[in-house]
Write a protein that holds these residues in place. Sequence first.
Motif, PDB file in Angstrom:
ATOM      1  N   GLY A 235     -12.036 -12.412  -6.005  1.00  0.00           N
ATOM      2  CA  GLY A 235     -12.095 -11.758  -7.305  1.00  0.00           C
ATOM      3  C   GLY A 235     -10.768 -11.809  -8.018  1.00  0.00           C
ATOM      4  N   ALA A 261     -10.908 -15.623 -13.323  1.00  0.00           N
ATOM      5  CA  ALA A 261     -12.005 -16.386 -12.724  1.00  0.00           C
ATOM      6  C   ALA A 261     -11.469 -17.500 -11.839  1.00  0.00           C
ATOM      7  N   PHE A 265     -12.304 -17.941  -7.820  1.00  0.00           N
ATOM      8  CA  PHE A 265     -12.869 -19.130  -7.177  1.00  0.00           C
ATOM      9  C   PHE A 265     -11.909 -19.708  -6.136  1.00  0.00           C
ATOM     10  N   VAL A 275     -22.117 -21.411  -7.891  1.00  0.00           N
ATOM     11  CA  VAL A 275     -22.765 -20.142  -8.238  1.00  0.00           C
ATOM     12  C   VAL A 275     -24.266 -20.348  -8.430  1.00  0.00           C
ATOM     13  N   ALA A 278     -25.750 -15.475 -11.967  1.00  0.00           N
ATOM     14  CA  ALA A 278     -24.637 -14.839 -12.664  1.00  0.00           C
ATOM     15  C   ALA A 278     -25.060 -13.486 -13.220  1.00  0.00           C
ATOM     16  N   LEU A 295     -15.563 -18.602 -17.198  1.00  0.00           N
ATOM     17  CA  LEU A 295     -15.842 -18.789 -15.770  1.00  0.00           C
ATOM     18  C   LEU A 295     -15.764 -20.252 -15.354  1.00  0.00           C
ATOM     19  N   VAL A 364     -21.938 -14.392  -8.956  1.00  0.00           N
ATOM     20  CA  VAL A 364     -20.741 -13.959  -9.675  1.00  0.00           C
ATOM     21  C   VAL A 364     -21.106 -12.754 -10.523  1.00  0.00           C
ATOM     22  N   THR A 366     -19.326  -9.953 -13.396  1.00  0.00           N
ATOM     23  CA  THR A 366     -18.176  -9.776 -14.270  1.00  0.00           C
ATOM     24  C   THR A 366     -18.189  -8.382 -14.889  1.00  0.00           C
ATOM     25  N   THR A 377     -13.647 -10.471 -12.577  1.00  0.00           N
ATOM     26  CA  THR A 377     -14.625 -11.365 -11.954  1.00  0.00           C
ATOM     27  C   THR A 377     -14.700 -11.100 -10.462  1.00  0.00           C
ATOM     28  N   LEU A 379     -16.821 -12.540  -6.844  1.00  0.00           N
ATOM     29  CA  LEU A 379     -17.732 -13.457  -6.177  1.00  0.00           C
ATOM     30  C   LEU A 379     -18.218 -12.831  -4.885  1.00  0.00           C
TER      31      LEU A 379
END
Length: 383
Positions: A235, A261, A265, A275, A278, A295, A364, A366, A377, A379
């Motif tokens: 994140g 973002a 990742f 992903v 979302a 993103l 993901v 947000t 963000t 994940l």
Amino acid sequence: MPISDVRVVGVHTTEQARAIDRPALSLCLEAALGALADAGLAPADVDGIAARWPGPGGTVMHPGSVDWTALLGHPLRWVQDTYPQGVPAVLDAAAAISAGLCHTVLVVGGQSGIRSGGAVAAYTRPENEFVAPWGAFTAVHFALVAQRQLHLVPGYREGAAAAAATIRTHGHANPDAVLCGRGPVTAADVLTAPPIAEPFTLLDLCLATEGAAAMVLTRADRAADTRSPVRVLGGGAEWHRQQYVDPARHEEVWTIGRDAAADAFAMAGLAPADVDVALLYDINSFEVLRQLEVLGLCDPGEGPAFVGDVGIALGQGLPVNPDGGLLSYSHIGWGGPTLKVVEAVHQLRGEAGSRQVADAEVAVATGAGSGAQYHNTLLLGRS
């Protein structure tokens, strides 16, 4: 211990509605106990909290998360009061757990009784410097940014309407959504809805509803006996300026969240193409397109083309907000960001019913966006 060794082990939402005749504390307590039950844990297992105290009672020096000790019945080792909801709460809790400051964190938030006679919810009209004197409300801050983007990329208007229509139609089919049965919605419906703040119409903007949501995080070793843990993969966050004080400037905030973002990742060892679903913070339709771009899911300015060509509906290239999002499912103020993580967990567990994204392994989520002048963000992955 890296944050990838932290798990989301329990989630719960209460009823979501335009108005609920119960105190916010009652709703939050229901959500908290529900999330703990979902994890197979008890209040005694919690030693960290991220949860603004909704009152009554407690401190008048807000936000006061530590007031929750009275209901939990024991002291806590860690308290998050900075932004105790959604993605920031998950990231801070994961960091605290990883550092050994605590082992199990409860995140909970929600609201009720928000309208108090006004046409818009009171919390969208904060008594902030440069805001209260002019009567601005939350949507206006985002409209300032959206209007400039529309000047630069005229195709954004139609693309945003298509995004809003898709997400609202998802909510139409979700029996738990506040606007269940209020669709399907078309892009034309969005464009011709009553204007609110140029370029937004009523159907471009999120709801202001009531309810509560909660989640529980713990260490991977403690999660082994829980029902269905979900991994925190990575994140990031960006904070440009205090929200809803100074007006947002497009040149400063349109790409806010891009670095966060990229950090998320990189931390997860993933790429945007990995992903599967979302859960974007759809406070308005333009934000959906903007976030697709920051993103890295598409190039700058290509948000409308992504919605049209790749598709964000269930069964298309990248489903976005299959629950109906803030636009149609619910937006419960301070609990709103947590709803994104809750839906991500349902999708990764494969328990989303008719809105389930097939074989979802990476989600993901947000929070916030350009008009708020911060963005975050997260994940998450199937364990």
